[in-house]
Design an enzyme around this catalytic site. Structure first.
Site, mmCIF file in Angstrom:
data_model
loop_
_atom_site.group_PDB
_atom_site.id
_atom_site.type_symbol
_atom_site.label_atom_id
_atom_site.label_comp_id
_atom_site.label_asym_id
_atom_site.label_seq_id
_atom_site.Cartn_x
_atom_site.Cartn_y
_atom_site.Cartn_z
ATOM 1 N N ASP A 73 0.826 -1.204 0.000
ATOM 2 C CA ASP A 73 0.000 0.000 0.000
ATOM 3 C C ASP A 73 0.861 1.255 0.000
ATOM 4 O OD1 ASP A 73 0.953 -0.328 2.594
ATOM 5 O OD2 ASP A 73 -1.001 -0.801 3.435
ATOM 6 N N HIS A 144 -7.066 -4.887 9.985
ATOM 7 C CA HIS A 144 -6.832 -4.581 8.562
ATOM 8 C C HIS A 144 -5.570 -5.281 8.044
ATOM 9 C CE1 HIS A 144 -4.512 -0.527 9.353
ATOM 10 N NE2 HIS A 144 -3.718 -1.558 9.464
ATOM 11 N N GLU A 149 -9.611 -1.924 5.307
ATOM 12 C CA GLU A 149 -10.215 -1.645 6.604
ATOM 13 C C GLU A 149 -11.439 -2.556 6.796
ATOM 14 O OE1 GLU A 149 -8.403 -0.029 8.475
ATOM 15 O OE2 GLU A 149 -8.006 2.040 7.915
#
Ligand code: PGA
Length: 247
Positions: A73, A144, A149
């Site tokens: 990410d 998460h 999430e």
């Protein structure tokens, strides 16, 4: 869904041994396949693993020359040279200290003007490289994985997401104030995560105990993204005693 998945293996060790065990698993993967595709996380948890990998590299025990990496990410809106960007994190803790060519390290571009096409291109690049052989994961207090999430869906791929207040609060320790923490991120999706051939998840500390329990026990639940790992057949969870204390 069964009450618990006997396929998720669990190892409990002291903090340093846990990090060393994960580094060894990564090193073993690279030994078996020198051009392995690795999925990599950021955060506090992986730092001792990266330190161990750097030590192994310096001792000539691992060669990253052909390895390819894809990070999980990246924050939206931070330049790659912003100290809290995940590009800067990876350069600081790993990439600048090992012999991996930069062109083989893939990160999502948090400054992209078109998140949708950036995420699609990232998935395409991952497929073109043959998919991940081994994905190393951390876990959030809220369960998460990457920035998937609670209530992320198992069918979702790489995309832009809004961060929860809990996650921004947890990550505000790295920023001068919570309003400096980006509100959005680009993340591999749960589908992308589950596409890795094997997964190793490292969790350290009491704050992770509930998430680890939800990861290993009970059913797959939307509130706990980590619970989707029960649907994968090659997952190893490595914890310290505190992270394992909820079970
Ligand atoms: P941490 O973050 O390693 O800093 O606890 C993990 C995560 O949020 O996925």
């Amino acid at each position: 869904m069964p009450a618990s998945n006997p396929q998720i293996k669990l190892v409990v060790a002291d903090t340093l041994s846990a990090a060393k065990a994960v580094a060894q698993i990564i090193a073993d993967q690279v030994k078996v396949k020198p051009n392995a595709v690795l999925g990599l996380p950021t955060g506090s948890t992986p730092i001792p693993v990266y330190e161990e990998l750097v030590k192994m590299y310096q001792a000539g025990l691992i060669d990253f020359e052909q390895v390819r990496t894809f990070n999980l990410d990246e924050y939206v809106g931070l330049k790659p040279d912003h100290p809290e960007s995940y590009a800067a994190f990876m350069a600081k803790h790993l990439f600048s200290k090992i012999n991996i060519p930069t062109c083989q390290t893939h990160l999502l571009d948090g400054l992209t003007p078109n998140p949708e096409s950036e995420c699609k291109a990232y998935e395409d690049r991952l497929v073109k490289e043959g998919g991940m052989d081994l994905l190393f994961l951390g876990i959030g207090e809220n369960g998460h994985l990457g920035f998937n999430e609670p209530f992320s869906q198992v069918g979702e791929g790489t995309r832009m997401v809004m961060l929860t207040v809990e996650t921004r609060l947890a990550n505000s320790r790295f920023f001068s104030a919570i309003d400096q923490v980006p509100t959005h991120a680009l993340t591999m999706g749960l589908r992308t995560i589950l596409s890795s051939k094997s997964i190793v998840l490292l969790a350290i500390g009491k704050k992770k105990a509930k998430a680890i329990k939800m990861c290993l026990e009970g059913e797959i639940k939307d509130e706990w993204p980590c619970s989707v790992l029960k649907g994968h057949e090659d997952v190893l969870v490595v914890c310290d005693g505190d992270a394992a204390s909820g079970m």
